[in-house]
Scaffold this active site. Structure first.
Site, short mmCIF file in Angstrom:
data_model
loop_
_atom_site.label_atom_id
_atom_site.label_comp_id
_atom_site.label_asym_id
_atom_site.label_seq_id
_atom_site.Cartn_x
_atom_site.Cartn_y
_atom_site.Cartn_z
N LYS A 54 0.80 -1.22 0.00
CA LYS A 54 0.00 0.00 0.00
C LYS A 54 0.84 1.28 0.00
CE LYS A 54 -4.43 -1.35 0.31
NZ LYS A 54 -5.50 -0.87 -0.58
N SER A 306 1.44 -9.88 -0.22
CA SER A 306 1.16 -8.44 -0.19
C SER A 306 1.42 -7.75 1.14
CB SER A 306 -0.30 -8.19 -0.60
OG SER A 306 -1.18 -8.89 0.27
#
Length: 330
Positions: A54, A306
């Protein structure tokens, strides 16, 4: 292809965020390669500065703002990782950041955001409720909204993951991408399909309440009930007025598939025991899909890991499960 976000935007994002985010490792996995009979590599965004991919999108979007917007400060809604990334990027730039989250966000992620100096608002029991608070603060305080996924600069920033995969493994056949609001998979798929339409992009998500998977099945954005899940970062809606990620996912993603909570738990354990990685549930879904045999004939495969931002007490319980010597540990 969606003309609002082009391949050149990914390259511009890479130039903009260079030196502010890590080019994360791409490592071969002997255990997963042996399991499926094809080469498997792990793209370790769990080693990113804030513990997840992110940071790429948040940094690119923040740096693209004009001076007036930077002066007003930024606000975002988050299931944890976008908030942490936005808080970090804002702190580096000396800006005010406000993060709105629901009560479903794990406390370790909330605490990490506060530690970075951001203002935290906990509102309601869903991301949709937290978004109402964001809208109120944008209206009353003039803050600049940087959403977690459905934003051109956010998608372009996340797409730099795809550029790195192509740099490091141009012969990739299949990429497994965690699927939530779609910012990551939209950017990665744009990179992959621009290189070759033959590269398969598969979105992996949890059975318990994935809005993008349900929306793609319905043919339009839909709301789903948010449920507790090990893959908490994949929760939340995609927005009924979704502008970018739904259309890009529908056009560029080859398929999406669901994994169970048991699959995710096993993948977290596998990552720790076999790969020496601490991975959160959302980051483990690609590993879960391979271990459970859901992905057929993938060829040379990249699994996008991730994020690493799991509550460590939960991680210890999952890793110790079925291990006798852990039974007496607190």
């Amino acid at each position: 292809m969606n003309q609002d976000i082009r391949l050149i935007d990914l390259y511009r994002a890479r130039h903009r965020i260079r030196g502010r985010v890590r080019h994360t490792p791409l490592v071969a996995s002997a255990s997963l390669s042996g399991h499926i009979g094809s080469p498997v590599h792990l793209k370790l965004e769990c080693h990113q500065i804030t513990g997840s991919f992110k940071l790429r999108g948040a940094t690119n979007a923040l740096l693209a703002l004009d001076d007036a917007a930077r002066t007003r400060g930024v606000i975002g809604v988050s299931t944890g990782n976008h908030g942490r990334a936005l808080a970090y990027a804002a702190k580096q730039a000396g800006m005010r950041a406000v993060i709105c989250m629901s009560r479903l966000v794990p406390s370790n992620k909330v605490d990490a955001i506060r530690a970075l100096g951001a203002e935290v608002h906990i509102v309601g029991a869903s991301q949709d409720e937290a978004e109402h608070e964001v809208a109120r603060l944008v209206r009353t305080e003039g803050l600049t909204l940087l959403p977690p996924f459905d934003h051109c600069d956010v998608i372009a920033g996340q797409g730099t993951v795809g550029l790195e995969i192509l740099d490091d493994l141009p012969a990739v056949d299949t990429v497994l991408v965690p699927l939530s609001g779609g910012g990551l998979i939209a950017g990665v798929a744009l990179a992959m399909k621009s290189a070759s339409r033959d590269i398969r992009v598969i979105g992996i998500t949890m059975e318990r309440g994935c809005a993008m998977h349900a929306s793609l099945a319905a043919g339009h954005p839909v709301q789903v009930e948010e449920l507790e899940t090990l893959a908490d970062s994949l929760g939340g809606g995609i927005g009924l007025d979704n502008r970018y990620t739904f259309g890009m996912a529908r056009e560029l993603v080859d398929e999406t598939m669901l994994v169970s909570e048991q699959d995710i738990a096993q993948a977290i354990r596998h990552a720790y025991r076999e790969e020496q990685l601490i991975v959160e549930g959302s980051g483990a879904v690609g590993i879960a899909a391979l271990l459970s045999g859901r992905v057929r004939a993938p060829g040379t495969t990249v699994v996008l890991v991730s994020g690493a931002n799991i509550d460590m007490a939960l991680h210890r319980r999952l890793v110790c499960e079925q291990v006798e010597e852990c039974a007496t540990q607190p």
